[in-house]
Design an enzyme around this catalytic site. Structure first.
Site, PDB file in Angstrom:
ATOM      1  N   ARG A   1      18.991 -11.517  22.608  1.00  0.00           N
ATOM      2  CA  ARG A   1      20.070 -12.032  21.753  1.00  0.00           C
ATOM      3  C   ARG A   1      20.094 -11.233  20.451  1.00  0.00           C
ATOM      4  NH1 ARG A   1      20.159 -17.128  17.878  1.00  0.00           N
ATOM      5  NH2 ARG A   1      22.339 -16.991  17.273  1.00  0.00           N
TER       6      ARG A   1
ATOM      7  N   HIS B   1      26.357 -13.959  12.267  1.00  0.00           N
ATOM      8  CA  HIS B   1      25.049 -14.489  11.867  1.00  0.00           C
ATOM      9  C   HIS B   1      24.907 -14.284  10.352  1.00  0.00           C
ATOM     10  CE1 HIS B   1      20.878 -15.539  13.623  1.00  0.00           C
ATOM     11  NE2 HIS B   1      20.766 -15.632  12.310  1.00  0.00           N
TER      12      HIS B   1
ATOM     13  N   TYR C   1      13.396 -25.630  15.135  1.00  0.00           N
ATOM     14  CA  TYR C   1      12.169 -25.141  14.501  1.00  0.00           C
ATOM     15  C   TYR C   1      11.161 -26.224  14.163  1.00  0.00           C
ATOM     16  CZ  TYR C   1      14.088 -20.486  14.085  1.00  0.00           C
ATOM     17  OH  TYR C   1      14.577 -19.252  14.396  1.00  0.00           O
TER      18      TYR C   1
ATOM     19  N   TRP D   1      12.338 -16.747  18.516  1.00  0.00           N
ATOM     20  CA  TRP D   1      12.721 -16.090  17.260  1.00  0.00           C
ATOM     21  C   TRP D   1      11.431 -15.611  16.612  1.00  0.00           C
ATOM     22  CZ3 TRP D   1      17.246 -14.519  15.371  1.00  0.00           C
ATOM     23  CH2 TRP D   1      17.205 -13.919  14.110  1.00  0.00           C
TER      24      TRP D   1
ATOM     25  N   TRP E   1      15.855 -13.624   5.111  1.00  0.00           N
ATOM     26  CA  TRP E   1      16.803 -14.176   4.143  1.00  0.00           C
ATOM     27  C   TRP E   1      16.162 -14.314   2.759  1.00  0.00           C
ATOM     28  CZ3 TRP E   1      20.775 -12.832   6.666  1.00  0.00           C
ATOM     29  CH2 TRP E   1      20.851 -13.017   8.036  1.00  0.00           C
TER      30      TRP E   1
ATOM     31  N   ASN F   1      26.535 -18.557  14.237  1.00  0.00           N
ATOM     32  CA  ASN F   1      25.163 -19.036  14.212  1.00  0.00           C
ATOM     33  C   ASN F   1      24.969 -20.019  13.068  1.00  0.00           C
ATOM     34  OD1 ASN F   1      22.217 -18.737  14.989  1.00  0.00           O
ATOM     35  ND2 ASN F   1      22.134 -18.243  12.801  1.00  0.00           N
ATOM     36  N   GLU F   2      24.487 -21.190  13.400  1.00  0.00           N
ATOM     37  CA  GLU F   2      24.081 -22.184  12.404  1.00  0.00           C
ATOM     38  C   GLU F   2      25.095 -22.403  11.282  1.00  0.00           C
ATOM     39  OE1 GLU F   2      20.134 -21.289  11.047  1.00  0.00           O
ATOM     40  OE2 GLU F   2      19.264 -21.683  13.003  1.00  0.00           O
TER      41      GLU F   2
ATOM     42  N   ASN G   1      19.200 -24.210  18.150  1.00  0.00           N
ATOM     43  CA  ASN G   1      18.116 -23.573  17.390  1.00  0.00           C
ATOM     44  C   ASN G   1      17.210 -24.681  16.871  1.00  0.00           C
ATOM     45  OD1 ASN G   1      19.640 -21.290  17.774  1.00  0.00           O
ATOM     46  ND2 ASN G   1      20.022 -20.889  15.604  1.00  0.00           N
TER      47      ASN G   1
ATOM     48  N   GLU H   1      17.121 -20.304  19.558  1.00  0.00           N
ATOM     49  CA  GLU H   1      16.076 -19.887  18.608  1.00  0.00           C
ATOM     50  C   GLU H   1      14.971 -20.912  18.596  1.00  0.00           C
ATOM     51  OE1 GLU H   1      17.155 -18.958  14.534  1.00  0.00           O
ATOM     52  OE2 GLU H   1      18.968 -17.908  15.217  1.00  0.00           O
TER      53      GLU H   1
HETATM   54  C1  GAL Z   1      17.395 -19.521  11.386  1.00  0.00           C
HETATM   55  C2  GAL Z   1      18.202 -18.252  11.369  1.00  0.00           C
HETATM   56  C3  GAL Z   1      17.420 -17.036  11.716  1.00  0.00           C
HETATM   57  C4  GAL Z   1      15.998 -17.045  11.190  1.00  0.00           C
HETATM   58  C5  GAL Z   1      15.339 -18.373  11.406  1.00  0.00           C
HETATM   59  C6  GAL Z   1      13.942 -18.503  10.826  1.00  0.00           C
HETATM   60  O1  GAL Z   1      17.970 -20.434  10.518  1.00  0.00           O
HETATM   61  O2  GAL Z   1      19.267 -18.344  12.283  1.00  0.00           O
HETATM   62  O3  GAL Z   1      18.156 -15.928  11.279  1.00  0.00           O
HETATM   63  O4  GAL Z   1      15.910 -16.548   9.949  1.00  0.00           O
HETATM   64  O5  GAL Z   1      16.119 -19.408  10.908  1.00  0.00           O
HETATM   65  O6  GAL Z   1      13.958 -19.011   9.544  1.00  0.00           O
END
Ligand code: GAL
Length: 467
Positions: free
Chosen positions: A73, A118, A307, A417, A425, A162-163, A305, A373
């Protein structure tokens, strides 16, 4: 354990890896502008060079092959393809670059999943109002059509945006992402609205103009934490958790998958807060126009996505007159059973992913799901032997298997990811999410596989062999 055709992937995004920010007449994006301003990003770092994937794509391909990925991706840089954001001027060098990436992937039997947007809006469009302006949605649609037309003979999986949550909130409410606007309580809702419109227009264009010829699928990538009430027997905590979900996952998933409109909880909370503050205006959350095609049903799969997980209680207003947190009235509470590891926001909770997948199945009518992700980062001194992260991937993939087998969730793919350490960022290069280490001090940006990358490769191989 996993279906034979399960997608084993890893992801990246253009601004985070490509570099070449001015190469071959690429136009600037809002992230170029944001990073070049002092004090915005950790150490005033920027993505001018990043992993230099614009020049070193073949190195990335080697990494992809080493892992044995079936899917990769990546995102297209809008302003590399269309320097001014519109199809009036196409940068052929940009087209060539992405054509090569796609062709090389296919030659190695790797399927591309392509994200159109993105976080990196062309600066030229920001100068005309960016995502606050309704016309940005139509310009996005033109850009999407250009991409479907140019690459869609070979790309079968598309992510439009994205997001949108992160873009709207971090970029326009908190101001910690580009374009750095701090306009709490209003702009994020407007921006989110225009992104949903943009996504829906692009999906409609694909559906009517390209689907029959190209046979691909289109969705938007929605980020969501898993959330639970801080005290499971406390009604206020339960209600706050529902509000929290409505303001994150629900904000974008509800209109697309359930009703064509925002969750009622979100609408009524914003209205109530407006009244409390004496605003007559309850339209801080815009309404969808009857004159435009509905956003309902504009996703061919659910792209998630994930986390981290959170415990939630009421509260958490921002202390200002008006802000999203006050509208939401639901605060994240740290819980010792879900400790933060690595970056400041990431509690490692693999089981939260399984619960979230089950929730998505039950709430959004059992869609097919791609986990677009998921990952866990290193902080501080680099450890190539990142045992903890290797364990994380094992634990998480086990939870995905359980979601498929025991809960009956139709998960079709998993994308770690990220393929490479990259420009994270606002955290710059201080936070490393890669399966490959990248040496940013080395001009060649050498890539070295982490232990976690090796373990992921082993897991992929095992599952490919059906073991
Ligand atoms: C997401 C984003 C990614 C990456 C990831 C880890 O929000 O889509 O680009 O940075 O978080 O923080």
């Amino acid at each position: 354990m996993f279906p034979r055709d399960f997608a084993w992937g890893a992801g990246t995004a253009a601004y985070q890896i490509e570099g070449g920010w001015q190469a071959d007449s690429k136009g600037p994006s809002i992230w170029d502008t944001f990073c070049h301003e002092k004090g915005k990003v950790f150490g005033d770092q920027n993505g001018d060079v990043a992993c230099n994937s614009y020049e070193l794509w073949e190195k990335d391909l080697e990494c992809i092959r080493k892992l044995g990925l079936t899917h990769y991706r990546f995102s297209l840089s809008w302003s590399r393809l269309l320097p001014e954001g519109t199809t009036r001027h196409v940068n052929q060098k940009g087209v060539q670059y992405y054509n090569k990436v796609i062709d090389d992937l296919l030659a190695c039997n790797v399927s591309p999943m392509v994200t159109l947007y993105h976080f990196d809006l062309p600066q030229a469009l920001q100068d005309q109002g960016g995502w606050k302006s309704p016309s940005t949605a139509s310009l996005f649609d033109s850009y999407a059509k250009f991409c479907f037309q140019t690459f869609g003979d070979r790309v079968k999986l598309w992510i439009t945006i994205n997001e949108p949550y992160v873009c709207a909130k971090l970029g326009h409410e908190d101001g910690i992402h580009a374009p750095g606007l701090k306009e709490p309580g209003t702009t994020a809702y407007l921006v989110g609205h225009n992104m949903l419109r943009a996504h829906a227009m692009a999906w409609q264009s694909y559906d009517s103009l390209y689907r029959s010829k190209q046979g691909g699928q289109v969705s938007l990538a929605i980020n969501s934490d898993w959330v639970e009430p801080f005290s499971t027997d406390c009604n206020e905590d339960i209600a706050a958790t529902e509000r929290y979900l409505a303001f994150s996952l629900g904000w974008f998933a509800w209109p697309v998958f359930v009703t064509g409109d925002y969750p009622e909880i979100m609408r009524s909370a914003i209205d109530a807060q407006s009244r409390k503050l004496g605003h007559k205006d309850s339209s801080r959350l815009p309404s969808f126009s009857k004159d435009e095609p509905s956003v309902l049903g504009t996703a061919d799969f659910f792209a998630l996505n994930y986390y981290t997980s959170r415990k939630v209680k009421p509260g958490g207003g921002c202390g200002r007159m008006m802000c999203m947190k006050s509208d939401r009235d639901a605060a994240e509470v740290l819980d010792p059973s879900w400790p933060i590891c690595g970056v400041s926001w990431l509690a490692v909770v693999p089981d939260g992913l399984r619960k979230l997948l089950k929730y998505i199945k039950d709430t959004f009518n059992n869609p097919t799901v791609y986990i677009t992700e998921n990952g866990f980062s290193q902080l501080g001194p680099v450890e190539i032997e990142d045992v903890q992260r290797a364990e994380f991937y094992k634990d998480t993939i086990l939870k995905v298997a359980e979601a498929i087998q025991e809960d009956g969730v139709r998960v079709r793919g998993y994308f770690a990811w990220s393929l490479l350490d990259n420009f994270e960022w606002a955290d710059g290069f201080s936070v490393r999410f890669g399966l490959f280490h990248v040496d940013f001090a080395d001009e060649m940006r050498s890539r070295t596989v982490y232990r976690s990358g090796q373990e992921y490769a082993k897991m992929i191989l095992k599952h490919k062999l059906g073991k």
